[in-house]
Design an enzyme around this catalytic site. Structure first.
Site, PDB file in Angstrom:
ATOM      1  N   ALA A  34     -64.688  68.444  19.805  1.00 30.74           N
ATOM      2  CA  ALA A  34     -64.737  69.758  19.160  1.00 30.74           C
ATOM      3  C   ALA A  34     -65.435  70.781  20.063  1.00 30.74           C
ATOM      4  O   ALA A  34     -65.018  71.937  20.158  1.00 30.74           O
ATOM      5  CB  ALA A  34     -65.455  69.654  17.829  1.00 30.74           C
ATOM      6  N   GLU A 114     -55.243  45.860  43.994  1.00 32.37           N
ATOM      7  CA  GLU A 114     -55.038  46.924  43.009  1.00 32.37           C
ATOM      8  C   GLU A 114     -54.024  46.490  41.959  1.00 32.37           C
ATOM      9  O   GLU A 114     -53.064  45.799  42.285  1.00 32.37           O
ATOM     10  CB  GLU A 114     -54.510  48.184  43.722  1.00 32.37           C
ATOM     11  CG  GLU A 114     -55.289  48.512  44.988  1.00 32.37           C
ATOM     12  CD  GLU A 114     -54.731  49.723  45.738  1.00 32.37           C
ATOM     13  OE1 GLU A 114     -53.784  50.361  45.240  1.00 32.37           O
ATOM     14  OE2 GLU A 114     -55.267  50.005  46.823  1.00 32.37           O
ATOM     15  N   LYS A 116     -50.750  46.768  39.922  1.00 24.49           N
ATOM     16  CA  LYS A 116     -49.485  47.456  40.183  1.00 24.49           C
ATOM     17  C   LYS A 116     -48.985  47.959  38.836  1.00 24.49           C
ATOM     18  O   LYS A 116     -48.393  47.202  38.058  1.00 24.49           O
ATOM     19  CB  LYS A 116     -48.482  46.503  40.833  1.00 24.49           C
ATOM     20  CG  LYS A 116     -47.206  47.191  41.274  1.00 24.49           C
ATOM     21  CD  LYS A 116     -46.349  46.246  42.102  1.00 24.49           C
ATOM     22  CE  LYS A 116     -45.109  46.899  42.656  1.00 24.49           C
ATOM     23  NZ  LYS A 116     -44.219  47.444  41.653  1.00 24.49           N
ATOM     24  N   ASP A 118     -46.851  49.743  36.069  1.00 22.11           N
ATOM     25  CA  ASP A 118     -45.419  49.916  35.887  1.00 22.11           C
ATOM     26  C   ASP A 118     -45.182  51.300  35.291  1.00 22.11           C
ATOM     27  O   ASP A 118     -45.087  51.462  34.082  1.00 22.11           O
ATOM     28  CB  ASP A 118     -44.925  48.826  34.922  1.00 22.11           C
ATOM     29  CG  ASP A 118     -43.466  48.538  35.122  1.00 22.11           C
ATOM     30  OD1 ASP A 118     -42.859  49.139  36.023  1.00 22.11           O
ATOM     31  OD2 ASP A 118     -42.934  47.707  34.367  1.00 22.11           O
ATOM     32  N   TYR A 226     -53.327  56.025  43.971  1.00 22.14           N
ATOM     33  CA  TYR A 226     -53.561  54.823  44.768  1.00 22.14           C
ATOM     34  C   TYR A 226     -53.499  55.028  46.276  1.00 22.14           C
ATOM     35  O   TYR A 226     -53.711  54.085  47.013  1.00 22.14           O
ATOM     36  CB  TYR A 226     -52.654  53.671  44.320  1.00 22.14           C
ATOM     37  CG  TYR A 226     -51.161  53.969  44.324  1.00 22.14           C
ATOM     38  CD1 TYR A 226     -50.493  54.275  45.499  1.00 22.14           C
ATOM     39  CD2 TYR A 226     -50.442  53.922  43.136  1.00 22.14           C
ATOM     40  CE1 TYR A 226     -49.146  54.536  45.499  1.00 22.14           C
ATOM     41  CE2 TYR A 226     -49.080  54.177  43.127  1.00 22.14           C
ATOM     42  CZ  TYR A 226     -48.433  54.494  44.318  1.00 22.14           C
ATOM     43  OH  TYR A 226     -47.094  54.748  44.315  1.00 22.14           O
ATOM     44  N   LYS A 315     -46.145  39.708  42.329  1.00 28.27           N
ATOM     45  CA  LYS A 315     -45.493  39.997  41.046  1.00 28.27           C
ATOM     46  C   LYS A 315     -45.905  39.014  39.964  1.00 28.27           C
ATOM     47  O   LYS A 315     -45.998  37.816  40.212  1.00 28.27           O
ATOM     48  CB  LYS A 315     -43.967  39.914  41.220  1.00 28.27           C
ATOM     49  CG  LYS A 315     -43.406  40.960  42.149  1.00 28.27           C
ATOM     50  CD  LYS A 315     -43.248  42.298  41.457  1.00 28.27           C
ATOM     51  CE  LYS A 315     -41.934  42.365  40.708  1.00 28.27           C
ATOM     52  NZ  LYS A 315     -41.748  43.717  40.117  1.00 28.27           N
ATOM     53  N   CYS A 409     -35.219  35.351  -2.671  1.00 30.91           N
ATOM     54  CA  CYS A 409     -36.252  34.851  -1.756  1.00 30.91           C
ATOM     55  C   CYS A 409     -35.766  33.541  -1.133  1.00 30.91           C
ATOM     56  O   CYS A 409     -35.377  32.621  -1.850  1.00 30.91           O
ATOM     57  CB  CYS A 409     -37.548  34.622  -2.524  1.00 30.91           C
ATOM     58  SG  CYS A 409     -38.785  33.717  -1.588  1.00 30.91           S
ATOM     59  N   CYS A 412     -37.976  30.559  -2.696  1.00 31.06           N
ATOM     60  CA  CYS A 412     -38.052  30.151  -4.100  1.00 31.06           C
ATOM     61  C   CYS A 412     -36.875  30.673  -4.924  1.00 31.06           C
ATOM     62  O   CYS A 412     -36.767  30.361  -6.103  1.00 31.06           O
ATOM     63  CB  CYS A 412     -39.371  30.592  -4.729  1.00 31.06           C
ATOM     64  SG  CYS A 412     -39.466  32.358  -5.033  1.00 31.06           S
ATOM     65  N   CYS A 427     -40.736  39.227  -2.273  1.00 31.96           N
ATOM     66  CA  CYS A 427     -40.318  38.239  -3.258  1.00 31.96           C
ATOM     67  C   CYS A 427     -41.014  38.616  -4.561  1.00 31.96           C
ATOM     68  O   CYS A 427     -42.225  38.829  -4.585  1.00 31.96           O
ATOM     69  CB  CYS A 427     -40.768  36.858  -2.790  1.00 31.96           C
ATOM     70  SG  CYS A 427     -40.773  35.628  -4.097  1.00 31.96           S
ATOM     71  N   CYS A 434     -43.883  30.763  -5.857  1.00 29.03           N
ATOM     72  CA  CYS A 434     -43.173  30.749  -4.572  1.00 29.03           C
ATOM     73  C   CYS A 434     -43.970  29.925  -3.554  1.00 29.03           C
ATOM     74  O   CYS A 434     -45.079  30.289  -3.194  1.00 29.03           O
ATOM     75  CB  CYS A 434     -42.988  32.183  -4.081  1.00 29.03           C
ATOM     76  SG  CYS A 434     -42.209  32.275  -2.462  1.00 29.03           S
TER      77      CYS A 434
HETATM   78  S1  IVH Z   1     -48.707  51.341  47.311  1.00 29.26           S
HETATM   79  C1  IVH Z   1     -46.224  51.369  50.822  1.00 29.26           C
HETATM   80  N1  IVH Z   1     -50.204  50.796  45.237  1.00 29.26           N
HETATM   81  O1  IVH Z   1     -45.028  50.140  43.239  1.00 29.26           O
HETATM   82  C2  IVH Z   1     -47.038  51.352  49.659  1.00 29.26           C
HETATM   83  N2  IVH Z   1     -47.875  51.113  44.889  1.00 29.26           N
HETATM   84  O2  IVH Z   1     -42.856  49.054  45.336  1.00 29.26           O
HETATM   85  C3  IVH Z   1     -46.294  51.537  48.393  1.00 29.26           C
HETATM   86  N3  IVH Z   1     -47.166  50.960  42.561  1.00 29.26           N
HETATM   87  O3  IVH Z   1     -43.002  52.602  42.970  1.00 29.26           O
HETATM   88  C4  IVH Z   1     -47.110  52.087  47.351  1.00 29.26           C
HETATM   89  N4  IVH Z   1     -49.156  50.552  41.743  1.00 29.26           N
HETATM   90  O4  IVH Z   1     -45.401  53.521  42.739  1.00 29.26           O
HETATM   91  C5  IVH Z   1     -48.957  51.046  45.683  1.00 29.26           C
HETATM   92  N5  IVH Z   1     -51.648  50.341  43.500  1.00 29.26           N
HETATM   93  C6  IVH Z   1     -50.405  50.594  43.934  1.00 29.26           C
HETATM   94  C7  IVH Z   1     -49.296  50.672  43.060  1.00 29.26           C
HETATM   95  C8  IVH Z   1     -48.035  50.930  43.586  1.00 29.26           C
HETATM   96  C9  IVH Z   1     -47.879  50.728  41.451  1.00 29.26           C
HETATM   97  C10 IVH Z   1     -45.693  51.190  42.612  1.00 29.26           C
HETATM   98  C11 IVH Z   1     -45.315  52.366  43.458  1.00 29.26           C
HETATM   99  C12 IVH Z   1     -43.910  52.087  43.889  1.00 29.26           C
HETATM  100  C13 IVH Z   1     -43.852  50.607  43.850  1.00 29.26           C
HETATM  101  C14 IVH Z   1     -43.783  50.073  45.257  1.00 29.26           C
END
Ligand code: IVH
Length: 675
Positions: A34, A114, A116, A118, A226, A315, A409, A412, A427, A434
């Site tokens: 606020a 780091e 990754k 999505d 990143y 991955k 149901c 029952c 139900c 039941c």
């Molecule tokens: S580094 C050459 N760091 O992953 C370096 N990418 O395949 C490439 N992504 O679409 C980027 N988290 O946006 C890097 N901590 C991270 C990431 C990251 C997600 C995604 C990036 C890109 C894909 C790379």
């Protein structure tokens, strides 16, 4: 116009930027929402009176651009690369060895690890600290100019903090939607009869593609940076970690999960730990990225076919997968609620094999128009219950039929009813008639937060009911060793243990006992409030709606559920039967102790706390005099939001209730001498 007004406007902007930084980057707000809103309102008023004062980087200028017909093309000065991928530790080791080989044996390496995320990769250009462009990655060489959309994202600073910002710099990162924001957005969309988003990634990508920035502004997006794509000016970072730390100082969000490690075993430990905590992070990740920390080493390692040799993506199992629907069943819950469940061809998703996915209710079935034989996308993220996220209609085989709610149901045979204004069908039978309702009621009774009867699992309850040994909860306390030992997968020892557990469960608390009865809408928090207010079960059973509504958390609907529960003679019989079986609790008066620091306050905990289980945090807060409720209302004093917080957090924000994170909670507990 006086110089004074200009200075006042700039001072307000400075303050707002500081609060943005505390809130979005440090995740540690300095003022209540606020108060922040008041500052923005003040600045808006000032700017409205003096339009000539408005600057492009003013926090009021996030939304304003007109819709466009299409996006301009942007050529990336330094291409945005993609990553090589691995799925096992062996390849990770091979990658480190290859880097070492290329650099020579003498070189010392360290790495950053780091998450990754999505989401959608973007590049932001800042000139003299001002955000001048935001672009998508596109094919890596050319992307689209989405500046107007990027400007609407509140956690992306329009102007960097500090006076040591580079002349020009490109910052890269991922724009994403958190799981809580995704769920809150979808809940609202469904409520308003709009189409929900399929997953957070599509949500983010779709939002950024909007030609009208006002539509982007309505979507809850955020960003983690990143890397630095390129930079002009005196500052030239030497290490990836150093670069990220500098970005934080300038007010950009960087994932706090980024960690420096020394070697393969460090990277492996990170990858495993992150995978363990994957669903607690509060946003979707598809893996981890391991990077050589030294930017000079990165340069020397270079890239091969658009993929750098200095980084690798580890991955994780996909959180989404497609499979086919083998059948649709209707399950009956404790309160008779009938839940459609999709029976799936088993599919590996989010690290486990999934063969069932909830469809929630008939509204959801109708919205998805999911049919037996359909190919569907299953999503298992954020929480552990797999969901059918979308139906791939193109793959529908001929001859399918829409799913209809059964008239009887499945357990029952009683009539299934669905109230006009309710999504849930039920139900109509008495819960005692039941068997499904009876089983679910007993499972709830035995569960951890209710009577906590160890060893009395779902399968055993199914057996006991099917064999006619148990109908209602008091029957549990009449079981004997010989009967139990004769059941499937039970022996003398487990029978003995179960009898001991049943005996131990007799000593309980009134709150647990009330909760264990499974009264609709009476969750753990409400049960505790009822226990504290009424002090014994007889008074509660006789209470009128009016008396009930005097209790915190109890409104007319809950009051009605409680009175109609105790109106049923069978329920009164169960309660009496349990008392006769020997269930008892110590009567401790729980008056409001004035003088306790949080006396009179109502707190709500949401999300997954990291430092302690929620029950413990709750007990500590109660020790300080606070009430801890299960839902957010206008009476709530404060909300503690941990990662994964969803609709409760959204509600708190809507009502303007102060929200704190776990770190702030821990600090508060320490301040009051509680550890
Ligand atoms: S580094 C050459 N760091 O992953 C370096 N990418 O395949 C490439 N992504 O679409 C980027 N988290 O946006 C890097 N901590 C991270 C990431 C990251 C997600 C995604 C990036 C890109 C894909 C790379």
């Amino acid at each position: 116009m006086s110089e004074d007004v200009r200075i006042r406007a700039e001072a307000l902007r400075e303050q707002i930027r500081f609060h943005n930084y505390r809130y979005h980057v440090l995740d540690d707000p300095y003022v209540a929402d606020a108060e922040y809103d008041a500052l923005v309102d003040k600045l808006s008023a000032l700017e409205a009176a003096h339009p000539e004062l408005v600057t492009a980087d003013s926090p009021t200028q996030r939304v304003g651009a007109e819709p466009v017909a299409g996006f301009e093309t942007v050529i990336h000065e330094v291409p945005m690369l993609s990553l090589n991928k691995t799925v096992n530790a062996q390849d990770l080791g091979a990658w480190i060895d290859r880097c070492q080989d290329l650099l020579g044996d003498e070189e010392r390496m360290s790495f950053t690890c780091e998450p990754k995320i999505d989401g959608v990769a973007v590049a932001l250009v800042y000139e003299h600290g001002q955000l001048v462009r935001g672009a998508t990655r596109g094919d890596g060489e050319t992307g689209e100019d989405i500046t107007a959309n990027v400007r609407t994202i509140k956690s992306i600073p329009l102007r960097l903090l500090g006076d040591d910002v580079p002349t020009r710099m490109e910052v890269r990162g991922e724009i994403y939607m958190s799981n809580a924001d995704f769920e809150a957005y979808n809940a609202k969309a469904l409520e308003q009869g709009e189409k929900p988003l399929v997953n957070p990634r599509n949500g983010a990508a779709g939002s950024l593609r909007q030609l009208d920035p006002r539509l982007t502004a309505a979507r809850p997006l955020t960003m983690y940076c990143y890397s630095v794509g390129w930079v002009e000016g005196p500052w030239q970072p030497r290490m990836q970690m150093e670069a990220l730390e500098r970005l934080v100082g300038w007010g950009l969000r960087v994932n706090p999960e980024v960690t420096a490690v020394e070697d393969l075993s460090g990277a492996q430990a990170y990858v495993e730990d992150l995978l363990q905590r994957r669903f607690e992070l509060g946003y979707d990740i598809d893996g981890a990225v391991i990077k050589v920390d030294s930017l000079d080493q990165q340069r020397r390692l270079g890239a091969l076919t658009r993929r750098p040799r200095w980084a690798i993506a580890y991955k994780y199992p996909a959180e989404e997968a497609t499979t086919t629907v083998a059948g649709i069943e209707f399950q009956v819950g404790r309160t008779g609620a009938i839940t459609p469940v999709a029976k799936l061809e088993p599919v590996f998703v989010g690290g486990v094999t999934v063969s069932n996915a909830t469809l929630h209710n008939m509204d959801e079935v109708e919205r998805l128009d999911v049919r037996v034989g359909d190919t569907v996308m299953v999503r298992r993220a954020g929480d552990v219950i797999p969901q059918v996220a979308a139906v791939i209609v193109d793959k529908r085989p001929p001859g399918t039929h829409p799913v209809r709610l059964p008239v009887a149901c499945p357990e029952c045979g009683s009539e299934v009813r669905r109230a006009e204004d309710e999504a849930v069908a039920r139900c109509s039978a008495d819960p005692l008639f039941c068997p499904a309702q009876r089983k679910e009621g007993l499972k709830h009774f035995a569960s951890r937060l209710a009577m906590d009867i160890e060893g009395l699992g779902d399968k055993l309850i199914d057996q006991l009911v099917d064999a006619g040994l148990v109908e209602t909860a008091p029957d549990l306390y009449r079981l004997d060793e010989a009967t139990l030992a004769g059941l499937d997968r039970m022996g003398e020892k487990s029978a003995r243990n179960l009898l001991d557990a049943l005996e131990a469960s007799k000593q309980t608390t009134l709150a647990r006992f009330i909760y264990s009865l499974g009264i609709r809408e009476v969750g753990e928090a409400t049960a505790a409030n009822l226990a504290a207010y009424f002090g014994d079960i007889t008074t509660l059973a006789r209470a009128t709606s009016e008396e009930l509504e005097a209790v915190d958390d109890v409104g007319p609907i809950v009051a009605e559920r409680i009175t109609s529960f105790f109106e049923l003679p069978a329920n009164v019989e169960t309660v009496e039967g349990l008392r006769l079986a020997g269930i008892h609790w110590s009567v401790v008066a729980a008056p409001i102790v004035h003088g306790l620091p949080l006396a009179g306050q109502t707190w709500v905990l949401t999300g997954t706390l990291e430092a302690m289980p929620r029950n413990e945090a709750k007990a500590l807060l109660q020790g300080l005099g606070a009430k801890v409720a299960g839902s957010v209302s206008a009476k709530t004093s404060r909300v503690v939001a941990a990662p994964g917080a969803g609709s409760k957090l959204a509600k708190a924000e809507e009502l303007g209730i102060p929200v704190m994170n776990e770190a702030a909670l821990l600090q508060l507990l320490r301040d009051h001498g509680v550890e």
